[in-house]
Write a protein that holds these residues in place. Sequence first.
Motif, mmCIF file in Angstrom:
data_model
loop_
_atom_site.group_PDB
_atom_site.id
_atom_site.type_symbol
_atom_site.label_atom_id
_atom_site.label_comp_id
_atom_site.label_asym_id
_atom_site.label_seq_id
_atom_site.Cartn_x
_atom_site.Cartn_y
_atom_site.Cartn_z
ATOM 1 N N LEU A 11 0.848 -1.192 0.000
ATOM 2 C CA LEU A 11 0.000 0.000 0.000
ATOM 3 C C LEU A 11 0.882 1.241 0.000
ATOM 4 O O LEU A 11 1.804 1.359 0.810
ATOM 5 C CB LEU A 11 -0.889 -0.014 1.242
ATOM 6 N N PRO A 88 -3.696 6.296 -8.198
ATOM 7 C CA PRO A 88 -4.719 5.309 -7.793
ATOM 8 C C PRO A 88 -5.080 4.338 -8.914
ATOM 9 O O PRO A 88 -5.381 3.171 -8.642
ATOM 10 C CB PRO A 88 -5.896 6.198 -7.394
ATOM 11 N N THR A 91 -3.519 0.841 -9.190
ATOM 12 C CA THR A 91 -3.907 -0.235 -8.281
ATOM 13 C C THR A 91 -4.283 -1.484 -9.069
ATOM 14 O O THR A 91 -5.130 -1.436 -9.953
ATOM 15 C CB THR A 91 -5.096 0.203 -7.406
ATOM 16 N N GLN A 124 0.040 -7.743 -4.980
ATOM 17 C CA GLN A 124 -0.959 -6.672 -4.955
ATOM 18 C C GLN A 124 -0.293 -5.321 -4.728
ATOM 19 O O GLN A 124 0.533 -5.164 -3.827
ATOM 20 C CB GLN A 124 -1.971 -6.926 -3.836
ATOM 21 N N ILE A 126 -1.601 -1.389 -4.090
ATOM 22 C CA ILE A 126 -2.737 -0.510 -3.825
ATOM 23 C C ILE A 126 -2.213 0.905 -3.648
ATOM 24 O O ILE A 126 -1.340 1.146 -2.804
ATOM 25 C CB ILE A 126 -3.512 -0.945 -2.567
ATOM 26 N N SER A 128 -3.346 4.641 -2.720
ATOM 27 C CA SER A 128 -4.425 5.431 -2.120
ATOM 28 C C SER A 128 -4.317 6.891 -2.542
ATOM 29 O O SER A 128 -3.213 7.410 -2.751
ATOM 30 C CB SER A 128 -4.379 5.326 -0.606
#
Length: 129
Positions: A11, A88, A91, A124, A126, A128
Amino acid sequence: QVQLLESGGGLVQAGGSLRLSCEIPGRFFSIYAVGWFRQAPGKERAFVAAIKSSESDTYYSDFVKGRFSISRDIAKNTMYLQMNDLKPKDTAVYYCATGASLKSVRTDYYYMSRSYSFWGQGTQVIVSS
């Protein structure tokens, strides 16, 4: 069974950076092109970047050009994807892939997922806002 092992996802805030790594059997770098793809929720897998036989022989999708950089360290059996200025819309689950021929002369060959025979499990990312 060929195993590709990705790492480095996580993240991050928009504007930040991440570096993905993919361990690939060393002999593969002299036999195949290697690349990165990504798949966002509800979307098809999309090409991100690929490297063929040298650091100067690389391919990038338009949406990452200038922000992402693909490289490899043959001594460490590892391919990297340096991702800067993340947004974003970046992602997704990122996959490394190999098995694409080094000899293709088609301009779209390295951009197609079906050109690659071996895939990692994905990592993954991500971003934000």
